[in-house]
Design a protein around this motif. Structure first.
Motif, PDB file in Angstrom:
ATOM      1  N   MET A  23      40.771  81.889  -1.251  1.00 29.06           N
ATOM      2  CA  MET A  23      41.840  81.118  -0.612  1.00 29.06           C
ATOM      3  C   MET A  23      42.052  79.782  -1.316  1.00 29.06           C
ATOM      4  O   MET A  23      43.148  79.241  -1.324  1.00 29.06           O
ATOM      5  CB  MET A  23      41.507  80.882   0.874  1.00 29.06           C
ATOM      6  N   GLU A  26      44.536  80.133  -3.905  1.00 27.18           N
ATOM      7  CA  GLU A  26      45.877  80.121  -3.285  1.00 27.18           C
ATOM      8  C   GLU A  26      46.314  78.674  -3.041  1.00 27.18           C
ATOM      9  O   GLU A  26      47.467  78.305  -3.244  1.00 27.18           O
ATOM     10  CB  GLU A  26      45.858  80.845  -1.939  1.00 27.18           C
ATOM     11  N   GLU A  27      45.365  77.891  -2.565  1.00 30.07           N
ATOM     12  CA  GLU A  27      45.625  76.489  -2.220  1.00 30.07           C
ATOM     13  C   GLU A  27      46.136  75.703  -3.425  1.00 30.07           C
ATOM     14  O   GLU A  27      47.035  74.867  -3.302  1.00 30.07           O
ATOM     15  CB  GLU A  27      44.301  75.893  -1.702  1.00 30.07           C
ATOM     16  N   GLU A  29      47.510  77.122  -6.053  1.00 29.96           N
ATOM     17  CA  GLU A  29      48.545  77.951  -6.704  1.00 29.96           C
ATOM     18  C   GLU A  29      48.182  78.288  -8.150  1.00 29.96           C
ATOM     19  O   GLU A  29      48.979  78.157  -9.076  1.00 29.96           O
ATOM     20  CB  GLU A  29      49.919  77.264  -6.607  1.00 29.96           C
ATOM     21  N   LYS A  57      52.866  85.745  -0.156  1.00 29.23           N
ATOM     22  CA  LYS A  57      51.612  85.017   0.021  1.00 29.23           C
ATOM     23  C   LYS A  57      50.810  85.719   1.113  1.00 29.23           C
ATOM     24  O   LYS A  57      51.378  86.397   1.966  1.00 29.23           O
ATOM     25  CB  LYS A  57      51.888  83.568   0.450  1.00 29.23           C
ATOM     26  N   THR A 245      51.969  77.414   5.261  1.00 32.90           N
ATOM     27  CA  THR A 245      50.823  76.761   4.613  1.00 32.90           C
ATOM     28  C   THR A 245      49.814  77.821   4.172  1.00 32.90           C
ATOM     29  O   THR A 245      49.828  78.943   4.669  1.00 32.90           O
ATOM     30  CB  THR A 245      50.124  75.782   5.577  1.00 32.90           C
ATOM     31  N   THR A 246      48.913  77.447   3.242  1.00 27.84           N
ATOM     32  CA  THR A 246      47.898  78.395   2.755  1.00 27.84           C
ATOM     33  C   THR A 246      47.005  78.866   3.887  1.00 27.84           C
ATOM     34  O   THR A 246      46.665  80.040   3.991  1.00 27.84           O
ATOM     35  CB  THR A 246      47.032  77.725   1.661  1.00 27.84           C
ATOM     36  N   TYR A 247      46.601  77.899   4.732  1.00 28.87           N
ATOM     37  CA  TYR A 247      45.735  78.232   5.871  1.00 28.87           C
ATOM     38  C   TYR A 247      46.582  78.181   7.136  1.00 28.87           C
ATOM     39  O   TYR A 247      46.967  77.101   7.579  1.00 28.87           O
ATOM     40  CB  TYR A 247      44.569  77.238   5.968  1.00 28.87           C
ATOM     41  N   SER A 256      45.472  71.645   7.214  1.00 29.70           N
ATOM     42  CA  SER A 256      46.590  71.501   6.264  1.00 29.70           C
ATOM     43  C   SER A 256      47.049  70.047   6.088  1.00 29.70           C
ATOM     44  O   SER A 256      47.424  69.660   4.975  1.00 29.70           O
ATOM     45  CB  SER A 256      47.765  72.380   6.694  1.00 29.70           C
TER      46      SER A 256
END
Length: 291
Positions: A23, A26-27, A29, A57, A245-247, A256
């Motif tokens: 993750m 992902e955060e 990118e 995503k 958001t990623t999370y 976030s």
């Protein structure tokens, strides 16, 4: 973080990377940065692979493709994977994915992974997984790069078992995951497999700022199990993508802002029914409703 990772890859003059679930990647990118630098970055977690093929995503931190039906995945594989006929048989779909990924593990120059727990005492990187792809990413390629948020570091190896037990039970209801990888060094002279180099990238991205605040410090206890999302009446109706958001979900609402600032995340706190379920099920007792 992206510059460090891409620097290692370019320094070796290679261009193929397979990724275990992360993750944090992902955060930051990472996939976009890799693509822009001409590096192939392929997700090897089955859910992440599906999401990547679809150009989306992840919508959940444990089950990235939970928003997709088997028919949608069948169409996606038929359209995107060369020579694949339409089938919505789940076992056949998994086999299609495995065949693609096996070839990529063989070809990859670099394996990237996340880290569930990093042990200061022994320098051990712990990876919790059910598919075996994390083990392939961290042993088959010659170079292993791991990336983690600084809050995943624990002091002693003895601190890992209770956290592992909490993580697997809260995430998937398992006593223990199918694979638990402990990586403490590159390949040694008497070992037959493993990478020649291991690199660890530690990411702050707002974490030390949260740590400095006594209340918000508790957000860093998160072990990314997803229990708060699974029990949240709002998340279960709107899904993870709605948060932007990623999370996502309850934990996303409170972590976030550290990463993206209050202006970009101001509306997240309104996506709450104030029922308190997230606080009740959190295995590490983060007081999400209070925060």
């Amino acid at each position: 973080a992206n510059a460090i990772i891409l620097g290692i890859i370019k320094g070796h003059g290679v261009s193929k990377m397979v990724k275990g679930k992360s993750m944090v990647s992902e955060e930051i990118e990472l996939n976009h940065a890799a693509e822009a630098a001409g590096i192939e970055a392929l997700e090897s977690d089955m859910g992440e692979y599906i999401v990547q093929l679809a150009g989306e995503k992840p919508s959940h931190i444990i089950m990235p493709a939970i928003h997709k039906t088997k028919e949608e995945i069948a169409r996606l594989f038929h359209e995107k994977v060369p020579g694949v006929d339409y089938t919505d048989n789940v076992d056949a779909l998994i086999q299609i994915g495995r065949n693609v990924l096996r070839q990529k593990f063989l070809e990859a120059d670099i394996g990237l992974s996340g880290v569930n727990f990093a042990v200061a005492e022994t320098g051990t990187l712990c990876l919790v997984e059910n598919e075996g792809n994390g083990r392939m990413c961290t042993t088959a390629p010659a170079i292993h790069i791991a990336i983690t948020g600084i809050e995943k570091v624990v002091e002693k190896l003895a601190h890992v078992p209770p956290l592992l037990s909490l993580l697997t039970r809260s995430a998937t209801g398992q006593n223990i995951s199918t694979y638990f990888n402990m990586i403490s060094s590159p390949r040694k002279a008497d070992e037959k497999d493993g990478p020649e180099e291991v690199h660890l990238v530690l990411l702050d991205n707002g974490r030390s700022q949260a740590y400095a605040d006594e209340q918000l410090r508790k957000t860093l206890q998160c072990i990314r199990c997803g229990a708060c999302m699974n029990h949240c009446p709002v998340y279960s109706r709107i899904g993870g993508h709605a948060y932007g958001t990623t999370y996502p979900g309850p934990i996303g609402k409170i972590i976030s802002p550290h990463m993206l600032g209050l202006e970009a995340t101001a509306s997240l706190t309104t996506a709450s029914s104030l029922c308190g379920a997230c606080g009740e099920v959190c295995p590490v007792k983060i007081p999400i409703p209070d925060l």
